[in-house]
Design an enzyme around this catalytic site. Sequence first.
Site, PDB file in Angstrom:
ATOM      1  N   LYS A  37       0.840  -1.200   0.000  1.00  0.00           N
ATOM      2  CA  LYS A  37       0.000   0.000   0.000  1.00  0.00           C
ATOM      3  C   LYS A  37       0.871   1.244   0.000  1.00  0.00           C
ATOM      4  O   LYS A  37       1.785   1.371   0.815  1.00  0.00           O
ATOM      5  CB  LYS A  37      -0.907   0.009   1.232  1.00  0.00           C
ATOM      6  CG  LYS A  37      -1.836   1.225   1.296  1.00  0.00           C
ATOM      7  CD  LYS A  37      -2.872   1.076   2.395  1.00  0.00           C
ATOM      8  CE  LYS A  37      -2.458   1.640   3.713  1.00  0.00           C
ATOM      9  NZ  LYS A  37      -2.451   3.098   3.795  1.00  0.00           N
ATOM     10  N   ASP A  64      -3.565   4.498  -1.627  1.00  0.00           N
ATOM     11  CA  ASP A  64      -4.514   4.928  -0.586  1.00  0.00           C
ATOM     12  C   ASP A  64      -4.498   6.457  -0.500  1.00  0.00           C
ATOM     13  O   ASP A  64      -3.914   7.037   0.409  1.00  0.00           O
ATOM     14  CB  ASP A  64      -4.099   4.279   0.749  1.00  0.00           C
ATOM     15  CG  ASP A  64      -5.116   4.521   1.850  1.00  0.00           C
ATOM     16  OD1 ASP A  64      -6.264   4.916   1.546  1.00  0.00           O
ATOM     17  OD2 ASP A  64      -4.764   4.298   3.026  1.00  0.00           O
ATOM     18  N   LYS A  66      -7.405   8.387  -0.653  1.00  0.00           N
ATOM     19  CA  LYS A  66      -8.643   8.862   0.008  1.00  0.00           C
ATOM     20  C   LYS A  66      -9.168  10.139  -0.642  1.00  0.00           C
ATOM     21  O   LYS A  66      -9.308  11.183  -0.005  1.00  0.00           O
ATOM     22  CB  LYS A  66      -8.414   9.066   1.500  1.00  0.00           C
ATOM     23  CG  LYS A  66      -8.045   7.783   2.246  1.00  0.00           C
ATOM     24  CD  LYS A  66      -8.054   7.993   3.750  1.00  0.00           C
ATOM     25  CE  LYS A  66      -7.755   6.719   4.502  1.00  0.00           C
ATOM     26  NZ  LYS A  66      -6.353   6.290   4.423  1.00  0.00           N
ATOM     27  N   ASP A  69     -13.459  15.306  -3.328  1.00  0.00           N
ATOM     28  CA  ASP A  69     -13.503  16.632  -3.953  1.00  0.00           C
ATOM     29  C   ASP A  69     -14.741  16.673  -4.838  1.00  0.00           C
ATOM     30  O   ASP A  69     -15.568  15.749  -4.796  1.00  0.00           O
ATOM     31  CB  ASP A  69     -12.200  16.863  -4.758  1.00  0.00           C
ATOM     32  CG  ASP A  69     -11.822  18.344  -4.848  1.00  0.00           C
ATOM     33  OD1 ASP A  69     -12.712  19.173  -5.097  1.00  0.00           O
ATOM     34  OD2 ASP A  69     -10.631  18.650  -4.682  1.00  0.00           O
ATOM     35  N   THR A 123     -11.030   5.486  11.057  1.00  0.00           N
ATOM     36  CA  THR A 123     -10.941   4.824  12.368  1.00  0.00           C
ATOM     37  C   THR A 123     -10.568   5.808  13.479  1.00  0.00           C
ATOM     38  O   THR A 123     -10.726   5.506  14.648  1.00  0.00           O
ATOM     39  CB  THR A 123      -9.906   3.683  12.322  1.00  0.00           C
ATOM     40  OG1 THR A 123      -8.753   4.153  11.643  1.00  0.00           O
ATOM     41  CG2 THR A 123     -10.440   2.478  11.604  1.00  0.00           C
ATOM     42  N   ARG A 214       2.932  -1.014  10.777  1.00  0.00           N
ATOM     43  CA  ARG A 214       4.054  -1.047  11.726  1.00  0.00           C
ATOM     44  C   ARG A 214       4.409  -2.412  12.306  1.00  0.00           C
ATOM     45  O   ARG A 214       5.606  -2.662  12.530  1.00  0.00           O
ATOM     46  CB  ARG A 214       3.799   0.000  12.834  1.00  0.00           C
ATOM     47  CG  ARG A 214       3.949   1.417  12.294  1.00  0.00           C
ATOM     48  CD  ARG A 214       3.279   2.440  13.178  1.00  0.00           C
ATOM     49  NE  ARG A 214       1.836   2.297  13.120  1.00  0.00           N
ATOM     50  CZ  ARG A 214       0.994   3.022  13.836  1.00  0.00           C
ATOM     51  NH1 ARG A 214       1.462   3.945  14.663  1.00  0.00           N
ATOM     52  NH2 ARG A 214      -0.304   2.824  13.723  1.00  0.00           N
TER      53      ARG A 214
HETATM   54  O1  C5P Z   1       0.857   0.751  11.116  1.00  0.00           O
HETATM   55  P1  C5P Z   1      -0.565   0.324  10.961  1.00  0.00           P
HETATM   56  O2  C5P Z   1      -0.747  -1.174  10.838  1.00  0.00           O
HETATM   57  O3  C5P Z   1      -1.453   0.929  12.036  1.00  0.00           O
HETATM   58  O4  C5P Z   1      -1.002   0.946   9.550  1.00  0.00           O
HETATM   59  C1  C5P Z   1      -2.321   0.897   9.081  1.00  0.00           C
HETATM   60  C2  C5P Z   1      -2.393   1.536   7.732  1.00  0.00           C
HETATM   61  O5  C5P Z   1      -3.761   1.575   7.328  1.00  0.00           O
HETATM   62  C3  C5P Z   1      -1.901   2.971   7.670  1.00  0.00           C
HETATM   63  O6  C5P Z   1      -1.291   3.148   6.381  1.00  0.00           O
HETATM   64  C4  C5P Z   1      -3.148   3.797   7.785  1.00  0.00           C
HETATM   65  O7  C5P Z   1      -3.037   5.033   7.095  1.00  0.00           O
HETATM   66  C5  C5P Z   1      -4.163   2.915   7.082  1.00  0.00           C
HETATM   67  N1  C5P Z   1      -5.546   3.152   7.467  1.00  0.00           N
HETATM   68  C6  C5P Z   1      -6.000   3.069   8.763  1.00  0.00           C
HETATM   69  N2  C5P Z   1      -7.317   3.340   9.053  1.00  0.00           N
HETATM   70  C7  C5P Z   1      -8.175   3.657   8.057  1.00  0.00           C
HETATM   71  C8  C5P Z   1      -7.719   3.707   6.741  1.00  0.00           C
HETATM   72  C9  C5P Z   1      -6.383   3.444   6.463  1.00  0.00           C
HETATM   73  O8  C5P Z   1      -5.235   2.750   9.659  1.00  0.00           O
HETATM   74  N3  C5P Z   1      -9.441   3.872   8.331  1.00  0.00           N
END
Ligand code: C5P
Length: 241
Positions: A37, A64, A66, A69, A123, A214
């Site tokens: 991603k 991603d 998002k 507009d 989230t 992460r």
């Molecule tokens: O590091 P982690 O596992 O928390 O990363 C989650 C990824 O998913 C990040 O790139 C974050 O921007 C993305 N994301 C999210 N919640 C959303 C949409 C995308 O955590 N609602």
Amino acid sequence: MAILEPSKRLIVALDVPSASDALSLADSLTGVCTWVKVGLELFIAAGPPIVADLKARGFSVFLDLKLHDIPNTVAGAVRSAAATGADMLTVHAAGGPAMLAAALDAAESSTSPIQLLGVTVLTSMDAAQLASVGVPASPADQVALLARVAIDSGLRGLVCSPQEVASLRRLLSENIHLVTPGIRPAGSAAQDQKRIATPAQAIADGATYLVVGRPITQAPNPRAAVESIQLQIAEATTIHQ
Ligand code: C5P
């Protein structure tokens, strides 16, 4: 829905600040994962060539961005995103039916196919955050409403938190792809994610793809972390298919 191979259900979020960081991380994952991603941090720093570089290494790319507009602007952005070669792209369902229809039309008329995913409620938004921007509904009700707007506009995929995946799966056809971030293998730190689930739980609840950042990118051995999560997905897939 055809059951995807477990190795095709994990999307690794390359949340790093430069193309060289992203490519060295991706190179360390060659052969063990299919999807990566590219989010705003990396795309703004590295630009569209990062998508081609990742595709050239054999990865499928989830862009991603998002988008949110006016319809004409989003349609143009979808055409540009499709031209990068990306395979999936996010748009905010809150942009409304006209914006979603314009986005879908642009995606479908593009020469390189790109699947649009509707983002429901971020989230990071809880009931108080929604109320502060004039939305009196609970997060769960708002997610269900925006999911319906996206699906009625023709989208076939949604991004949702692990907390909503089971209820959305009950509401929607099994052909709709549900992409779920907020995944934490048992024992790993939640960090800033509030509404989390293990890979096994998210698969059991009906997620199609899991987005993990992460717990992989900051692991001492990212490749081993991917392999461990793939194993958990494979076990859960065997139990729930
Ligand atoms: O590091 P982690 O596992 O928390 O990363 C989650 C990824 O998913 C990040 O790139 C974050 O921007 C993305 N994301 C999210 N919640 C959303 C949409 C995308 O955590 N609602």
